[in-house]
Scaffold this active site. Structure first.
Site, PDB file in Angstrom:
ATOM      1  N   LYS A 151       7.957   0.493   5.308  1.00 57.75           N
ATOM      2  CA  LYS A 151       7.983   1.221   4.717  1.00 57.75           C
ATOM      3  C   LYS A 151       8.774   2.670   4.284  1.00 57.75           C
ATOM      4  O   LYS A 151       9.697   2.681   5.340  1.00 57.75           O
ATOM      5  CB  LYS A 151       6.591   2.007   5.909  1.00 57.75           C
ATOM      6  N   VAL A 204       4.560   0.715   2.099  1.00 57.95           N
ATOM      7  CA  VAL A 204       4.637   0.049   2.225  1.00 57.95           C
ATOM      8  C   VAL A 204       4.634  -1.616   1.473  1.00 57.95           C
ATOM      9  O   VAL A 204       4.991  -1.586   0.480  1.00 57.95           O
ATOM     10  CB  VAL A 204       4.112  -0.163   3.623  1.00 57.95           C
ATOM     11  N   ASP A 220      -4.234  11.586  11.237  1.00 53.65           N
ATOM     12  CA  ASP A 220      -4.419  10.836   9.818  1.00 53.65           C
ATOM     13  C   ASP A 220      -4.511   9.738   9.949  1.00 53.65           C
ATOM     14  O   ASP A 220      -5.098   8.470   9.394  1.00 53.65           O
ATOM     15  CB  ASP A 220      -3.457  10.964   8.494  1.00 53.65           C
ATOM     16  N   GLY A 249       1.080  -1.239   0.300  1.00 52.84           N
ATOM     17  CA  GLY A 249      -0.047   0.044   0.306  1.00 52.84           C
ATOM     18  C   GLY A 249       0.998   1.048  -0.119  1.00 52.84           C
ATOM     19  O   GLY A 249       2.334   1.714   0.408  1.00 52.84           O
ATOM     20  N   ALA A 269       0.402   9.092   2.564  1.00 56.23           N
ATOM     21  CA  ALA A 269       0.649  10.311   2.266  1.00 56.23           C
ATOM     22  C   ALA A 269       2.851  10.524   3.107  1.00 56.23           C
ATOM     23  O   ALA A 269       3.430  11.134   2.300  1.00 56.23           O
ATOM     24  CB  ALA A 269       0.331  11.253   3.351  1.00 56.23           C
ATOM     25  N   GLY A 327       4.962   7.324   2.993  1.00 56.95           N
ATOM     26  CA  GLY A 327       5.771   6.711   1.851  1.00 56.95           C
ATOM     27  C   GLY A 327       4.898   5.420   1.700  1.00 56.95           C
ATOM     28  O   GLY A 327       3.468   5.479   1.636  1.00 56.95           O
TER      29      GLY A 327
END
Length: 642
Positions: free
Chosen positions: A382, A366, A476, A359, A362, A364
């Site tokens: 990540k 993974v 977030d 995935g 914002a 970075g």
């Protein structure tokens, strides 16, 4: 003013237009009655008569309760006393009024004509004494009398609860302030508050106030380690309570003892406010005279005995020094044992050249990988897009802070990489993916599974906000940043990265962060950003989990349903929760919980951050230990002045 102490305004025909008995503050008098919905509010302190944080309420269900409120709001916490006269299964026994009759008796009058007395024992004569019942500033509801023909002060008769010190309050500080200890002595009816050793009152004139340490705090070793039984324990193994301490009390019925760690006595804050050697270390210097005396005795004995004694001293000193040095090494390397530093090449090999992407967001991208930590472990690596900390030390310090944060509802950090311009974080891998793939799948998860996930997210956020050593505002919260383990337990990821990327947080004005649909309104205004931004985002995610749909559905064919928060509030107003869950049988069979969860979400998405509950309150409402009131409209037209 009547003989009973009731101040009245009357017209010419002596008809009452207004009376003080209808608007009690902290005290009621004989012949005074409190109906359902009536409230007594304590004063702030012994000498401050503004509204305090304790309430006595006869609830609309007939239950008489004592509770705290979260000032300056009226939001009520879990009652610490209840009369048990609520509607329940037998509405005929529910309370109708709190009565203080002319003879001095105080009782709850039930619907069936019976009464529940609040006190046992003999009553004093109301003919010879003035009598009052007061909700004191320390949360004790007590009755007193004063002789009409005497100069004595008010005398205590009875109170509820019996021992306020033993009551655990869920509003932060206990009866006494933070870091203070509450004691109720046998010859007293009111609590006594004292600071622990090496602590003093912040305000010397407020004995019920907060206590502060007299020693210097802040060394890293104090935050990372604590000792028990002579061994250094890693914070991964110990869940430490966040300071300041609350609800401190003496309870002789418990066969246990609490400990507060303080700095060694060598260096402390002296009474005059300066730093220096404490009286204890000065006393140690006096003891050096004793050492000189011991030396004199040694030289006065035989050479052979002296050799034996000196050898014993040296041998003992050697073992003590080696043990102390070993402990120091353990302490210095405990992070390295739990938080591994990888090279970029190691992680490149572990991820097969960063081949399998799990995935992106914002912060970075993974990747899936496998590392060796005793055995092969699947991890999520990540790659950070940008890290503002320029030095290796700054980056490592921030990573160490994240590594200390450990909770069953947070994704665990295994290690990091700080190799030139390459900075990566290595997390545990969770096989069931993100909450987004779980909730927005074609097959709707069960209602039970969804409610389990909701509680897990809430408890993880509560830990970040209030229970870990340093408050973390996530900034977030969204389904993509919540992962599920093999048993579908929710774990929050990316916590601490906002600070790692040098985003100023608590009580600051910042650039907008977060994801469309989950961003709190205060991000768009020039007002401080607090943990309440996470509460707002949680409210949106909670609605998504309830409805199994995204917060923004731009392709929806149904007018008025594009924005989930707006549509959900319309459903609440119209009593159409069936449509909100698409007539899901399992959810509708658990209607009370469904209604609670929806109302909690409405509280969380209030436009005004001060109206939103804390995550602690959210968890309590979700678990059913705090009453959930009907929320106001989350989107009122209001303005905030800078």
């Amino acid at each position: 003013m009547t003989d009973q102490g009731n101040f009245q305004l009357q017209d010419r025909s002596s008809e009452k237009l207004w009376q003080s008995f209808d608007y009690p503050t902290d005290t009621i008098l004989p012949s005074q009655v409190i109906d359902r919905g009536g409230i007594l509010s304590s004063r702030r302190s012994e000498t401050n008569f503004s509204r305090g944080r304790f309430q006595l309420r006869l609830q609309q269900d007939g239950n008489l309760v004592l509770n705290t409120i979260n000032l300056p709001t009226d939001f009520a916490n879990t009652p610490y006393y209840a009369s048990g006269t609520d509607d329940g299964t037998n509405s005929s026994t529910s309370g109708m009024q709190l009565v203080f009759n002319e003879t001095g008796s105080i009782y709850v009058s039930r619907k069936n004509g019976e009464s529940l007395g609040l006190a046992d024992g003999d009553l004093v004569s109301s003919r010879d004494n003035y009598i009052r019942a007061t909700l004191n500033f320390d949360g004790v509801f007590a009755q007193y009398y004063h002789p009409k023909n005497g100069s004595e002060s008010w005398t205590y008769i009875w109170s509820i609860p019996d021992d306020i010190c033993r009551i655990l309050l869920d509003s932060g500080a206990g009866v006494c302030g933070f870091n203070s200890i509450c004691t109720l002595y046998q010859d007293q009816k009111r609590p006594t508050c004292k600071c622990p050793r090496n602590y003093t009152l912040i305000d010397p004139n407020d004995e019920y106030g907060d206590c502060k340490p007299d020693f210097i705090q802040g060394c890293a070793e104090d935050e990372l380690f604590r000792s028990k039984g002579g061994e250094v324990l890693d914070l991964y193994d110990v869940m430490e309570k966040k300071l300041p301490l609350s609800n401190g009390r003496v309870d002789n019925s418990l066969n246990s003892r609490g400990f507060i760690k303080v700095r060694k006595a060598e260096y402390s804050i002296l009474p005059n406010g300066s730093h220096g050697l404490s009286p204890e270390i000065i006393e140690k210097e006096k003891d050096q005279d004793t050492l000189i005396l011991v030396g004199s005795v040694l030289f006065g004995t035989s050479v052979f005995v002296n050799i034996l004694l000196v050898s014993a001293f040296c041998l003992g000193f050697f073992f003590i020094y080696r043990k102390k040095k070993a402990k120091t090494v353990i302490a210095q390397n405990v992070f390295e044992m739990n938080l591994r530093c990888f090279t970029y090449k190691e992680l490149e090999v572990a991820t097969d050249g960063f081949k399998e992407e799990l995935g992106s967001g914002a912060f970075g991208i993974v990747y899936k990988g496998t590392i060796q930590l005793g055995s092969s472990i699947v991890v999520a690596v990540k790659k950070l897009n940008f890290v503002a900390q320029e030095t290796e030390k700054e980056f490592k310090n921030e990573v160490n802070v994240i590594a200390q944060i450990h909770h069953k509802n947070l994704v665990r950090l295994h290690g990091y990489c700080d190799d030139g311009q390459n900075r990566l974080l290595v997390y545990e891998y969770l096989g069931n993916g993100t909450l987004a793939s779980f909730v927005f799948a074609d097959i709707k998860p069960s209602w039970k599974e969804r409610t389990q996930v909701v509680l897990g997210i809430a408890k993880g956020l509560l830990y970040l906000h209030e229970e870990c050593s340093t408050q973390i505002i996530h900034c977030d919260i969204k389904p993509q940043n919540i992962l599920l383990d093999d048993y579908y337990n929710a774990k929050i990821s990316d916590f601490g990265l906002a600070k790692l990327l040098m985003m100023n947080q608590s009580q600051t004005h910042t650039a907008i962060r977060g994801t469309k649909g989950y961003v709190a309104p205060e991000w768009f205004r020039n007002i401080p950003i607090t943990a309440k931004v996470d509460v707002y985002s949680f409210g949106v995610v909670l609605l998504e989990i309830i409805c199994c749909r995204r917060s923004v559905d731009a392709v929806s064919n149904d007018d008025g349903k594009e924005i989930l928060t707006d549509w959900a509030y319309d459903c609440v107003v119209e009593g159409a929760l069936d449509a909100l869950v698409s007539w899901e049988t399992e959810a509708l069979d658990d209607r009370k919980k469904l209604e609670t969860y929806v109302m909690v979400s409405m509280w969380c998405i209030q436009e005004n951050p001060s109206v939103r509950p804390t995550m602690r309150k959210v968890v309590q409402m979700l678990e059913g230990v705090v009453e959930v009131h009907v929320p106001p409209c989350p989107f009122p037209a209001y303005s905030i002045t800078n």
